[in-house]
Design a protein around this motif. Structure first.
Motif, PDB file in Angstrom:
ATOM      1  N   PRO A   1       8.819   5.820   6.150  1.00 33.16           N
ATOM      2  CA  PRO A   1       9.083   5.105   7.405  1.00 33.16           C
ATOM      3  C   PRO A   1      10.539   4.671   7.506  1.00 33.16           C
ATOM      4  O   PRO A   1      11.211   4.459   6.496  1.00 33.16           O
ATOM      5  CB  PRO A   1       8.164   3.882   7.309  1.00 33.16           C
ATOM      6  N   VAL A   2      11.000   4.542   8.741  1.00 34.42           N
ATOM      7  CA  VAL A   2      12.374   4.120   9.011  1.00 34.42           C
ATOM      8  C   VAL A   2      12.342   2.762   9.688  1.00 34.42           C
ATOM      9  O   VAL A   2      11.624   2.566  10.658  1.00 34.42           O
ATOM     10  CB  VAL A   2      13.095   5.120   9.935  1.00 34.42           C
ATOM     11  N   LEU A   3      13.103   1.809   9.168  1.00 34.69           N
ATOM     12  CA  LEU A   3      13.207   0.499   9.807  1.00 34.69           C
ATOM     13  C   LEU A   3      14.673   0.129   9.860  1.00 34.69           C
ATOM     14  O   LEU A   3      15.351   0.128   8.842  1.00 34.69           O
ATOM     15  CB  LEU A   3      12.439  -0.564   9.000  1.00 34.69           C
TER      16      LEU A   3
ATOM     17  N   ARG B   1      11.148  -0.119  14.837  1.00 31.69           N
ATOM     18  CA  ARG B   1      10.594   1.230  14.697  1.00 31.69           C
ATOM     19  C   ARG B   1       9.230   1.150  14.063  1.00 31.69           C
ATOM     20  O   ARG B   1       9.028   0.424  13.105  1.00 31.69           O
ATOM     21  CB  ARG B   1      11.531   2.085  13.849  1.00 31.69           C
TER      22      ARG B   1
ATOM     23  N   HIS C   1       0.847  -1.192   0.000  1.00 32.54           N
ATOM     24  CA  HIS C   1       0.000   0.000   0.000  1.00 32.54           C
ATOM     25  C   HIS C   1       0.880   1.238   0.000  1.00 32.54           C
ATOM     26  O   HIS C   1       2.029   1.201   0.449  1.00 32.54           O
ATOM     27  CB  HIS C   1      -0.943   0.003   1.206  1.00 32.54           C
TER      28      HIS C   1
ATOM     29  N   SER D   1       5.133  -3.840   3.879  1.00 34.54           N
ATOM     30  CA  SER D   1       3.942  -3.604   3.047  1.00 34.54           C
ATOM     31  C   SER D   1       3.729  -2.167   2.608  1.00 34.54           C
ATOM     32  O   SER D   1       2.748  -1.880   1.946  1.00 34.54           O
ATOM     33  CB  SER D   1       2.658  -4.188   3.684  1.00 34.54           C
TER      34      SER D   1
ATOM     35  N   ASP E   1       4.683   9.279   3.715  1.00 28.65           N
ATOM     36  CA  ASP E   1       5.905   9.598   4.451  1.00 28.65           C
ATOM     37  C   ASP E   1       6.987   8.574   4.100  1.00 28.65           C
ATOM     38  O   ASP E   1       6.835   7.793   3.176  1.00 28.65           O
ATOM     39  CB  ASP E   1       5.628   9.623   5.955  1.00 28.65           C
TER      40      ASP E   1
ATOM     41  N   THR F   1       9.985   6.302  15.291  1.00 31.42           N
ATOM     42  CA  THR F   1      11.362   6.478  14.825  1.00 31.42           C
ATOM     43  C   THR F   1      12.171   7.441  15.676  1.00 31.42           C
ATOM     44  O   THR F   1      13.285   7.116  16.103  1.00 31.42           O
ATOM     45  CB  THR F   1      11.350   6.961  13.362  1.00 31.42           C
TER      46      THR F   1
END
Lengths: 202, 248
Positions: A33-35, B243, A27, A84, A31, B219
């Protein structure tokens, strides 16, 4: 078998041109996202270097100034995270891996990208050559922020984004495939989003 | 431990945790089990065939009878509002997992001490670890015959925003700290600011004790907390992070 969730499925109108760019199970997010699996490494640029090592007669090392001296490209690509989310039209600046690997003589078929903090991810050589991968140091016209992998990350947008290793410090050429960090921790060896290669066994 | 096929899980119970988060308890006969800290992918299918999937942390311990997910509703999301508001006991959904072998803790294999640092709904996978810790028989996890010593630092906007408020109490070997970032309860004498290095220095174990560290939250929270822990001398390799962006 797929079940139906009553009351769910007010399908959101999506421009077909955009829908066509979203792989199955993904989807869109507005923004970024941070992983990451651990603390964000902090690097001084003067201490940064990038190594090409492993199955190669003459390993080589570039420093930050060397990298800036190589021809850069601005690329606008769609990115897809295995958790996702997908993000369209992200704009990056960096150096194509074709430039870095142009005169490398090797029998290798794969590479292990290695990073500050110990992260590693494996990639087939054919997945990172012919205009498919970059060493990226700019995002959206600005220097790449540390939490997004700066100063330099890999950008391999046709694979799930864990392959686009943050804080990358080199490539180890290998004469076969081997699992990197997430690939040892339950995730797919290759990670093609269009085939939903998310996890072991997919 | 490949996540394998999609499982059908039936909602047994849903209980509110805060004004916008709920814990959902599922019956899933084919569930293969999991480790504390892992997550699942949830898939919803509409009557017109439209599908959406998201990842959610598992809130229950491996020893718990039922699989639990705690979900925070994202206002403009499409999956989380359905789970928190619309889904009713007896309804089923599909889930896949368990997923992830990094952000996990097993009392016997990993030991302690255990330092858990949570921002907001980041407490969910850490709750699974605490329940797992509490479920391990005394003596099983360490030569000293005691439970793994643990500390929890939880950051929440206010008391009303604390998930599992009634559950995360200290015990003999667990010290629990809360900091409120927006509003404090009357008479509160504890922390009332965002997590910072000075707070972590007071709460965290000494780096010489080699705590297993898990940090989970938004985050900015994870960036601040994990960086401070490294500055305090903890080995970056033992600071495991997860996060959350909003997961709609």
């Amino acid at each position: 078998m797929s079940i139906v969730n009553r009351g769910f499925g007010r399908r959101r109108p999506v421009d077909p041109e955009i829908a066509r760019r979203i792989p199955p199970g993904q989807h869109l997010v507005p923004d970024f996202p941070v992983l990451s699996v651990g603390p964000t490494p902090r690097n001084e640029l003067h201490a940064w270097s990038f190594e090409i090592t492993g199955e190669i007669d003459f390993p080589r090392t570039l420093n930050w100034v060397d990298l800036q001296g190589l021809p850069s490209e601005s690329v606008t690509v769609d990115i897809h995270c295995v958790t996702s989310w997908s993000k369209l039209d992200t704009r990056w600046e960096g150096v194509s891996l074709d430039v870095l690997l142009a005169d490398v003589e090797t029998e290798a078929t794969h590479v292990m990208a290695f990073c500050d903090g110990g992260y590693e991810t494996n990639l087939a050589l054919e997945d990172i050559t012919d205009g498919k991968a970059w060493l990226a140091y700019g995002y959206g016209g600005e220097p790449l922020e540390p939490e997004h992998g700066g100063p330099v990350r890999l950008l391999v947008p046709h694979l799930y984004f864990w392959k686009s290793a943050k804080w990358v410090r080199g490539l180890r050429l290998m004469d076969g495939d081997a699992p990197g960090f997430w690939e040892q921790n339950g995730y797919h060896l290759r990670g093609d989003p269009w085939s939903e290669e998310r996890y072991w066994g997919d | 431990m490949a996540p394998g096929p999609w499982h059908v899980a039936t909602l047994l119970d849903k209980r509110p945790e805060t004004s916008n988060a709920a814990t959902l308890t599922f019956d899933c006969a084919s569930w293969p089990g999991h480790r504390a800290g892992q997550h699942v992918d949830v898939r919803l299918t509409g009557e017109d065939g439209y599908q959406a999937q998201r990842s959610y942390s598992i809130a229950s311990a491996p020893q718990d009878d039922r699989l639990e997910l705690t979900v925070e509703r994202i206002d403009d999301g499409e999956v989380s509002p359905y789970l928190v508001e619309d889904m009713q006991p007896g309804d089923a959904l599909e889930l896949r997992g368990p997923i992830g072998l990094w952000f996990t803790w097993d009392a016997a294999a990993d030991g302690g001490p255990l330092l858990l640092v949570a921002g907001g709904s980041g407490v969910v996978p850490l709750r699974a670890m605490l329940r797992h810790r509490a479920a391990v028989p005394r003596g099983a996890a360490g030569a000293a015959g005691a439970r793994v010593t643990a500390r929890l630092l939880l950051s929440a906007r206010s008391a009303a925003d604390v998930i599992y408020a009634g559950e995360l109490r200290a015990d003999d070997d667990l010290r629990s700290f809360t900091t409120y970032t927006r509003a404090t309860p009357p008479g509160w004498t504890g922390y009332a600011r965002r997590v910072d290095r000075a707070m972590l220095e007071e709460v965290a174990f000494d780096p010489c004790e080699c705590p297993r560290i898990f940090v989970c939250g938004p985050t900015a929270f994870v960036e601040t907390a994990s960086r401070a822990l490294v500055e305090l001398g903890h080995d970056p390799a033992v600071v495991k992070t997860e996060r959350f962006g909003p997961t709609g």
